[in-house]
Write a protein that holds these residues in place. Structure first.
Motif, PDB file in Angstrom:
ATOM      1  N   LEU A  43      -7.078 -35.939   0.698  1.00  0.00           N
ATOM      2  CA  LEU A  43      -7.360 -34.517   0.504  1.00  0.00           C
ATOM      3  C   LEU A  43      -8.817 -34.260   0.133  1.00  0.00           C
ATOM      4  CD1 LEU A  43      -5.953 -31.712   0.418  1.00  0.00           C
ATOM      5  CD2 LEU A  43      -5.599 -32.106  -2.024  1.00  0.00           C
ATOM      6  N   GLU A  44      -9.330 -35.008  -0.820  1.00  0.00           N
ATOM      7  CA  GLU A  44     -10.685 -34.770  -1.325  1.00  0.00           C
ATOM      8  C   GLU A  44     -11.776 -35.147  -0.327  1.00  0.00           C
ATOM      9  OE1 GLU A  44     -11.617 -33.290  -4.100  1.00  0.00           O
ATOM     10  OE2 GLU A  44      -9.776 -33.251  -5.280  1.00  0.00           O
ATOM     11  N   SER A  45     -11.512 -36.147   0.517  1.00  0.00           N
ATOM     12  CA  SER A  45     -12.558 -36.615   1.432  1.00  0.00           C
ATOM     13  C   SER A  45     -12.293 -36.269   2.896  1.00  0.00           C
ATOM     14  CB  SER A  45     -12.700 -38.138   1.315  1.00  0.00           C
ATOM     15  OG  SER A  45     -11.614 -38.780   1.951  1.00  0.00           O
ATOM     16  N   ASP A  46     -11.191 -35.562   3.156  1.00  0.00           N
ATOM     17  CA  ASP A  46     -10.796 -35.262   4.541  1.00  0.00           C
ATOM     18  C   ASP A  46     -10.762 -36.544   5.377  1.00  0.00           C
ATOM     19  OD1 ASP A  46      -9.970 -33.757   6.701  1.00  0.00           O
ATOM     20  OD2 ASP A  46     -11.989 -33.084   7.227  1.00  0.00           O
ATOM     21  N   TRP A  47      -9.970 -37.489   4.869  1.00  0.00           N
ATOM     22  CA  TRP A  47      -9.794 -38.790   5.531  1.00  0.00           C
ATOM     23  C   TRP A  47     -11.113 -39.560   5.636  1.00  0.00           C
ATOM     24  CZ3 TRP A  47      -5.100 -40.896   6.538  1.00  0.00           C
ATOM     25  CH2 TRP A  47      -3.995 -40.041   6.539  1.00  0.00           C
ATOM     26  N   GLY A  48     -11.979 -39.391   4.654  1.00  0.00           N
ATOM     27  CA  GLY A  48     -13.241 -40.126   4.637  1.00  0.00           C
ATOM     28  C   GLY A  48     -14.313 -39.550   5.536  1.00  0.00           C
ATOM     29  N   THR A  49     -14.100 -38.324   6.042  1.00  0.00           N
ATOM     30  CA  THR A  49     -15.055 -37.739   6.977  1.00  0.00           C
ATOM     31  C   THR A  49     -15.923 -36.642   6.378  1.00  0.00           C
ATOM     32  OG1 THR A  49     -13.502 -36.073   7.805  1.00  0.00           O
ATOM     33  CG2 THR A  49     -13.517 -38.231   8.930  1.00  0.00           C
ATOM     34  N   SER A  50     -15.642 -36.207   5.154  1.00  0.00           N
ATOM     35  CA  SER A  50     -16.448 -35.134   4.554  1.00  0.00           C
ATOM     36  C   SER A  50     -17.878 -35.628   4.324  1.00  0.00           C
ATOM     37  CB  SER A  50     -15.838 -34.690   3.227  1.00  0.00           C
ATOM     38  OG  SER A  50     -16.023 -35.689   2.236  1.00  0.00           O
ATOM     39  N   ASP A  51     -18.801 -34.687   4.204  1.00  0.00           N
ATOM     40  CA  ASP A  51     -20.188 -35.055   3.931  1.00  0.00           C
ATOM     41  C   ASP A  51     -20.289 -35.863   2.644  1.00  0.00           C
ATOM     42  OD1 ASP A  51     -21.019 -33.748   6.218  1.00  0.00           O
ATOM     43  OD2 ASP A  51     -21.713 -31.957   5.161  1.00  0.00           O
ATOM     44  N   LEU A  52     -19.530 -35.460   1.613  1.00  0.00           N
ATOM     45  CA  LEU A  52     -19.565 -36.169   0.338  1.00  0.00           C
ATOM     46  C   LEU A  52     -19.072 -37.604   0.492  1.00  0.00           C
ATOM     47  CD1 LEU A  52     -20.089 -36.137  -2.697  1.00  0.00           C
ATOM     48  CD2 LEU A  52     -17.779 -35.195  -3.005  1.00  0.00           C
ATOM     49  N   ALA A  53     -18.042 -37.805   1.296  1.00  0.00           N
ATOM     50  CA  ALA A  53     -17.515 -39.156   1.517  1.00  0.00           C
ATOM     51  C   ALA A  53     -18.476 -40.007   2.345  1.00  0.00           C
ATOM     52  CB  ALA A  53     -16.151 -39.100   2.200  1.00  0.00           C
ATOM     53  N   VAL A  54     -19.092 -39.398   3.330  1.00  0.00           N
ATOM     54  CA  VAL A  54     -20.000 -40.140   4.205  1.00  0.00           C
ATOM     55  C   VAL A  54     -21.336 -40.414   3.514  1.00  0.00           C
ATOM     56  CG1 VAL A  54     -21.292 -40.046   6.381  1.00  0.00           C
ATOM     57  CG2 VAL A  54     -18.898 -39.303   6.316  1.00  0.00           C
ATOM     58  N   GLU A  55     -21.952 -39.369   2.966  1.00  0.00           N
ATOM     59  CA  GLU A  55     -23.293 -39.510   2.380  1.00  0.00           C
ATOM     60  C   GLU A  55     -23.265 -40.040   0.952  1.00  0.00           C
ATOM     61  OE1 GLU A  55     -25.563 -35.910   2.947  1.00  0.00           O
ATOM     62  OE2 GLU A  55     -24.668 -35.641   4.931  1.00  0.00           O
ATOM     63  N   GLY A  56     -22.240 -39.666   0.187  1.00  0.00           N
ATOM     64  CA  GLY A  56     -22.166 -40.071  -1.212  1.00  0.00           C
ATOM     65  C   GLY A  56     -21.135 -41.146  -1.485  1.00  0.00           C
ATOM     66  N   LYS A  57     -20.407 -41.564  -0.449  1.00  0.00           N
ATOM     67  CA  LYS A  57     -19.342 -42.571  -0.579  1.00  0.00           C
ATOM     68  C   LYS A  57     -18.332 -42.177  -1.670  1.00  0.00           C
ATOM     69  CE  LYS A  57     -21.234 -45.498   2.393  1.00  0.00           C
ATOM     70  NZ  LYS A  57     -21.839 -44.624   3.368  1.00  0.00           N
ATOM     71  N   ASN A  58     -18.209 -40.856  -1.918  1.00  0.00           N
ATOM     72  CA  ASN A  58     -17.333 -40.332  -2.960  1.00  0.00           C
ATOM     73  C   ASN A  58     -16.037 -39.858  -2.305  1.00  0.00           C
ATOM     74  OD1 ASN A  58     -16.076 -38.734  -4.954  1.00  0.00           O
ATOM     75  ND2 ASN A  58     -18.039 -38.195  -5.878  1.00  0.00           N
ATOM     76  N   LEU A  59     -14.973 -40.624  -2.475  1.00  0.00           N
ATOM     77  CA  LEU A  59     -13.692 -40.302  -1.854  1.00  0.00           C
ATOM     78  C   LEU A  59     -12.840 -39.320  -2.654  1.00  0.00           C
ATOM     79  CD1 LEU A  59     -12.606 -43.876  -0.717  1.00  0.00           C
ATOM     80  CD2 LEU A  59     -13.491 -42.028   0.725  1.00  0.00           C
ATOM     81  N   PHE A  60     -13.168 -39.121  -3.928  1.00  0.00           N
ATOM     82  CA  PHE A  60     -12.280 -38.375  -4.814  1.00  0.00           C
ATOM     83  C   PHE A  60     -12.886 -37.093  -5.372  1.00  0.00           C
ATOM     84  CE2 PHE A  60     -11.063 -42.827  -4.871  1.00  0.00           C
ATOM     85  CZ  PHE A  60      -9.716 -42.732  -4.554  1.00  0.00           C
ATOM     86  N   GLY A  61     -14.068 -36.722  -4.930  1.00  0.00           N
ATOM     87  CA  GLY A  61     -14.685 -35.494  -5.404  1.00  0.00           C
ATOM     88  C   GLY A  61     -15.016 -35.509  -6.880  1.00  0.00           C
ATOM     89  N   ILE A  62     -15.338 -36.675  -7.410  1.00  0.00           N
ATOM     90  CA  ILE A  62     -15.652 -36.784  -8.836  1.00  0.00           C
ATOM     91  C   ILE A  62     -17.073 -36.278  -9.069  1.00  0.00           C
ATOM     92  CG2 ILE A  62     -15.889 -38.316 -10.814  1.00  0.00           C
ATOM     93  CD1 ILE A  62     -13.860 -40.189  -9.493  1.00  0.00           C
ATOM     94  N   LYS A  63     -17.175 -35.349 -10.007  1.00  0.00           N
ATOM     95  CA  LYS A  63     -18.474 -34.751 -10.325  1.00  0.00           C
ATOM     96  C   LYS A  63     -19.222 -35.595 -11.346  1.00  0.00           C
ATOM     97  CE  LYS A  63     -16.938 -30.113  -9.305  1.00  0.00           C
ATOM     98  NZ  LYS A  63     -16.397 -28.895  -9.875  1.00  0.00           N
ATOM     99  N   GLY A  64     -20.515 -35.323 -11.448  1.00  0.00           N
ATOM    100  CA  GLY A  64     -21.349 -36.003 -12.425  1.00  0.00           C
ATOM    101  C   GLY A  64     -22.273 -37.010 -11.780  1.00  0.00           C
ATOM    102  N   GLN A  65     -22.575 -38.059 -12.539  1.00  0.00           N
ATOM    103  CA  GLN A  65     -23.459 -39.121 -12.064  1.00  0.00           C
ATOM    104  C   GLN A  65     -22.753 -40.464 -12.161  1.00  0.00           C
ATOM    105  OE1 GLN A  65     -27.119 -39.220 -14.252  1.00  0.00           O
ATOM    106  NE2 GLN A  65     -27.894 -37.348 -13.310  1.00  0.00           N
ATOM    107  N   TYR A  66     -23.136 -41.362 -11.275  1.00  0.00           N
ATOM    108  CA  TYR A  66     -22.683 -42.741 -11.319  1.00  0.00           C
ATOM    109  C   TYR A  66     -23.926 -43.609 -11.238  1.00  0.00           C
ATOM    110  CZ  TYR A  66     -20.283 -47.073 -10.155  1.00  0.00           C
ATOM    111  OH  TYR A  66     -19.820 -48.371 -10.169  1.00  0.00           O
ATOM    112  N   LYS A  67     -24.157 -44.394 -12.270  1.00  0.00           N
ATOM    113  CA  LYS A  67     -25.375 -45.216 -12.356  1.00  0.00           C
ATOM    114  C   LYS A  67     -26.611 -44.359 -12.071  1.00  0.00           C
ATOM    115  CE  LYS A  67     -23.036 -49.535 -11.297  1.00  0.00           C
ATOM    116  NZ  LYS A  67     -22.920 -50.691 -10.417  1.00  0.00           N
TER     117      LYS A  67
END
Length: 131
Positions: free
Chosen positions: A12-36
């Motif tokens: 749901l959050e990544s549209d099967w891994g095709t959303s811009d966030l999933a592709v460009e940010g490798k973020n599958l779950f729509g988690i906000k904030g910063q990572y490293k």
């Protein structure tokens, strides 16, 4: 956390891994904030005061989907900085309907239909078979 709930979230959050966030940010779950100290900004829909609004939000940016999955697990096990037990009820849920309801109650997403959408994905693709 039940596998079905986690998989439905990723779908749901990544549209099967095709959303811009999933592709460009490798973020599958729509988690906000910063990572490293890495983030990526995107407009997102939030449900606030009984209406949908668009806001620009910083989402965690990962170097791989594996990092995204590991961080998702860590979030549920350790909770948030303001509430270590925020997702406790999600972790102890024994069936996917209780798990999705607990997830929505914990405030993972602002969408008032979030739990129903996850249940729909789980049932459509029979993801409960992985629990």
């Amino acid at each position: 956390m039940l596998a079905s709930v986690s998989m439905a979230q990723a779908i749901l959050e990544s549209d099967w891994g095709t959303s811009d966030l999933a592709v460009e940010g490798k973020n599958l779950f729509g988690i906000k904030g910063q990572y490293k100290k890495q983030s990526i900004k995107y407009p997102t829909q939030e449900f606030k005061d009984d209406e949908w609004i668009t806001v620009e939000a910083a989402f965690r940016k990962y170097s791989s989907w594996e990092e995204s999955m590991n961080d998702h697990v860590k979030l549920f096990k350790e909770g948030t900085t303001w509430n270590a037990n925020q997702y406790k009820e999600v972790l102890v849920a024994k069936d996917y309907k209780k798990g999705t309801t607990a997830l929505q109650k914990a405030g993972y997403a602002t969408d008032p239909d979030y739990a129903d959408k996850l249940v729909s994905v789980i049932e459509k693709y029979k993801l409960m078979e992985y629990d």
